[in-house]
Motif scaffolding. Sequence first.
Motif, PDB file in Angstrom:
ATOM      1  N   PRO A 148       0.831  -1.207   0.000  1.00 40.92           N
ATOM      2  CA  PRO A 148       0.000   0.000   0.000  1.00 40.92           C
ATOM      3  C   PRO A 148       0.865   1.256   0.000  1.00 40.92           C
ATOM      4  N   VAL A 149       0.348   2.310  -0.628  1.00 38.90           N
ATOM      5  CA  VAL A 149       1.030   3.601  -0.662  1.00 38.90           C
ATOM      6  C   VAL A 149       0.162   4.618   0.069  1.00 38.90           C
ATOM      7  N   ILE A 150       0.760   5.301   1.035  1.00 40.79           N
ATOM      8  CA  ILE A 150       0.069   6.333   1.809  1.00 40.79           C
ATOM      9  C   ILE A 150       0.689   7.677   1.462  1.00 40.79           C
ATOM     10  N   GLU A 151      -0.149   8.655   1.117  1.00 37.37           N
ATOM     11  CA  GLU A 151       0.329  10.000   0.794  1.00 37.37           C
ATOM     12  C   GLU A 151       0.224  10.898   2.025  1.00 37.37           C
ATOM     13  N   LEU A 152       1.286  11.640   2.296  1.00 35.32           N
ATOM     14  CA  LEU A 152       1.243  12.617   3.384  1.00 35.32           C
ATOM     15  C   LEU A 152       0.471  13.856   2.971  1.00 35.32           C
ATOM     16  N   GLU A 153       0.510  14.176   1.678  1.00 35.00           N
ATOM     17  CA  GLU A 153      -0.129  15.413   1.227  1.00 35.00           C
ATOM     18  C   GLU A 153      -0.971  15.220  -0.033  1.00 35.00           C
ATOM     19  N   ALA A 154      -0.460  14.524  -1.001  1.00 32.83           N
ATOM     20  CA  ALA A 154      -1.024  14.415  -2.350  1.00 32.83           C
ATOM     21  C   ALA A 154      -0.634  15.638  -3.174  1.00 32.83           C
ATOM     22  N   ALA A 155      -0.536  15.443  -4.481  1.00 29.79           N
ATOM     23  CA  ALA A 155      -0.081  16.510  -5.380  1.00 29.79           C
ATOM     24  C   ALA A 155      -1.008  17.717  -5.330  1.00 29.79           C
ATOM     25  N   GLU A 156      -2.310  17.460  -5.191  1.00 32.81           N
ATOM     26  CA  GLU A 156      -3.266  18.568  -5.165  1.00 32.81           C
ATOM     27  C   GLU A 156      -3.027  19.483  -3.964  1.00 32.81           C
ATOM     28  N   VAL A 157      -2.659  18.888  -2.837  1.00 35.83           N
ATOM     29  CA  VAL A 157      -2.381  19.671  -1.636  1.00 35.83           C
ATOM     30  C   VAL A 157      -1.110  20.495  -1.827  1.00 35.83           C
ATOM     31  N   GLN A 158      -0.104  19.912  -2.455  1.00 32.71           N
ATOM     32  CA  GLN A 158       1.135  20.632  -2.691  1.00 32.71           C
ATOM     33  C   GLN A 158       0.922  21.827  -3.622  1.00 32.71           C
ATOM     34  N   ILE A 159       0.118  21.627  -4.667  1.00 33.87           N
ATOM     35  CA  ILE A 159      -0.181  22.733  -5.572  1.00 33.87           C
ATOM     36  C   ILE A 159      -0.997  23.803  -4.855  1.00 33.87           C
ATOM     37  N   ALA A 160      -1.932  23.373  -4.015  1.00 37.57           N
ATOM     38  CA  ALA A 160      -2.726  24.341  -3.245  1.00 37.57           C
ATOM     39  C   ALA A 160      -1.831  25.168  -2.330  1.00 37.57           C
ATOM     40  N   LEU A 161      -0.810  24.531  -1.757  1.00 36.94           N
ATOM     41  CA  LEU A 161       0.134  25.261  -0.910  1.00 36.94           C
ATOM     42  C   LEU A 161       0.873  26.324  -1.714  1.00 36.94           C
ATOM     43  N   LEU A 162       1.330  25.947  -2.898  1.00 38.75           N
ATOM     44  CA  LEU A 162       2.041  26.909  -3.745  1.00 38.75           C
ATOM     45  C   LEU A 162       1.128  28.059  -4.166  1.00 38.75           C
ATOM     46  N   LYS A 163      -0.113  27.726  -4.501  1.00 40.96           N
ATOM     47  CA  LYS A 163      -1.063  28.761  -4.907  1.00 40.96           C
ATOM     48  C   LYS A 163      -1.392  29.718  -3.760  1.00 40.96           C
ATOM     49  N   SER A 164      -1.230  29.231  -2.531  1.00 39.40           N
ATOM     50  CA  SER A 164      -1.565  30.063  -1.370  1.00 39.40           C
ATOM     51  C   SER A 164      -0.420  30.979  -0.942  1.00 39.40           C
ATOM     52  N   LEU A 165       0.755  30.844  -1.569  1.00 44.04           N
ATOM     53  CA  LEU A 165       1.879  31.695  -1.197  1.00 44.04           C
ATOM     54  C   LEU A 165       1.537  33.161  -1.463  1.00 44.04           C
ATOM     55  N   PRO A 166       1.958  34.048  -0.590  1.00 40.53           N
ATOM     56  CA  PRO A 166       1.680  35.474  -0.800  1.00 40.53           C
ATOM     57  C   PRO A 166       2.273  35.980  -2.117  1.00 40.53           C
ATOM     58  N   ASP A 167       1.579  36.911  -2.729  1.00 40.04           N
ATOM     59  CA  ASP A 167       2.057  37.564  -3.948  1.00 40.04           C
ATOM     60  C   ASP A 167       2.345  36.546  -5.053  1.00 40.04           C
ATOM     61  N   ASP A 168       1.496  35.508  -5.113  1.00 39.78           N
ATOM     62  CA  ASP A 168       1.591  34.503  -6.181  1.00 39.78           C
ATOM     63  C   ASP A 168       2.928  33.762  -6.177  1.00 39.78           C
ATOM     64  N   GLY A 169       3.587  33.695  -5.002  1.00 41.83           N
ATOM     65  CA  GLY A 169       4.856  32.986  -4.904  1.00 41.83           C
ATOM     66  C   GLY A 169       6.039  33.771  -5.433  1.00 41.83           C
ATOM     67  N   MET A 170       5.931  35.100  -5.472  1.00 44.49           N
ATOM     68  CA  MET A 170       7.024  35.921  -5.996  1.00 44.49           C
ATOM     69  C   MET A 170       8.304  35.730  -5.176  1.00 44.49           C
ATOM     70  N   ALA A 171       8.179  35.532  -3.860  1.00 42.90           N
ATOM     71  CA  ALA A 171       9.373  35.330  -3.029  1.00 42.90           C
ATOM     72  C   ALA A 171      10.116  34.070  -3.441  1.00 42.90           C
ATOM     73  N   LEU A 172       9.382  33.034  -3.856  1.00 47.15           N
ATOM     74  CA  LEU A 172      10.027  31.800  -4.303  1.00 47.15           C
ATOM     75  C   LEU A 172      10.804  32.045  -5.598  1.00 47.15           C
ATOM     76  N   LEU A 173      10.234  32.786  -6.506  1.00 46.36           N
ATOM     77  CA  LEU A 173      10.940  33.110  -7.745  1.00 46.36           C
ATOM     78  C   LEU A 173      12.154  33.986  -7.467  1.00 46.36           C
ATOM     79  N   GLN A 174      12.005  34.983  -6.613  1.00 48.27           N
ATOM     80  CA  GLN A 174      13.134  35.867  -6.295  1.00 48.27           C
ATOM     81  C   GLN A 174      14.262  35.087  -5.618  1.00 48.27           C
ATOM     82  N   ASP A 175      13.906  34.174  -4.689  1.00 48.73           N
ATOM     83  CA  ASP A 175      14.931  33.359  -4.043  1.00 48.73           C
ATOM     84  C   ASP A 175      15.626  32.454  -5.062  1.00 48.73           C
ATOM     85  N   THR A 176      14.855  31.912  -6.007  1.00 50.77           N
ATOM     86  CA  THR A 176      15.432  31.058  -7.049  1.00 50.77           C
ATOM     87  C   THR A 176      16.444  31.839  -7.884  1.00 50.77           C
TER      88      THR A 176
END
Length: 266
Positions: free
Chosen positions: A155-183
């Motif tokens: 059996p495979v158990i997911e801690l988050e699932a891909a949909e949850v991970q994408i939802a987390l990214l979408k919830s970042l302030p300013d559309d995730g601009m800080a992640l792009l700037q850090d990159t």
Amino acid sequence: MTGSMWRSVQGLIGRLFPASYRWPAQDIRLDHRLLHLVGSIHMGTRDMQPLPARLLRQLQKADALIVEADITQGGSPFDDIDPREPLERRLTADDRSRFEALCGELHLSPTMLDTLPAWQIALMLQAQQAQRLGLRPDYGIDYQLLQAAKQLNKPVIELEAAEVQIALLKSLPDDGMALLQDTLTHWHTNARLLQMMVSWWLDAPPRQPRIALPSTFSSALNDTLIARRNKEWRDRLRALPAGRYVVAVGALHLYGEENLPTLLQQ
């Protein structure tokens, strides 16, 4: 002996006689649950295939494989994302210059990325960087473990699932601009960090969880993407039924401040 005294003795034994693996991993016992925590790399090199036979034996004995998300399931998580305004209106002049230079280095068309969310652009740039370093998704540790689990009918158990991970990214302030700037700002540091994690699998993993890691995230992003998720995963893992589990999470979650193994043992 009280429960707290017994946990202290177990912790002392673990520190004196730590299990030694040639991949980044640590064994954690939570009452009647035995967790083999594996520090995964989501994209790997050809030399990281096949998985170590000893790790596959761990999986064979396990009741289930636990991963962040089952990346072998579903379609593209980036469907149905509305276009954003052009990057020249969203980036500073310095960041725009860095972005265009990286696109030239990676042979990417800036116009192809121009109206994507900032977090998605960051992920695409990071994926391109990993590929230039010789890393491929099919050699990723979690991907290989998922394939092995299916062959073993585990059996495979997911801690988050891909949909949850994408939802987390979408919830970042300013559309995730800080992640792009850090990159953009920590581009070369991130490359060194990728090479470090590959060396943990091909050469030798660090023996201590609290090691100094290169900083590629701002403190706010680190809290959102690493520390907060570690605490959520700790609660999920503590709620598991009795049994043996192989748990594969990104290698950075096993090291540094507020790492998952330390949180589980507190």
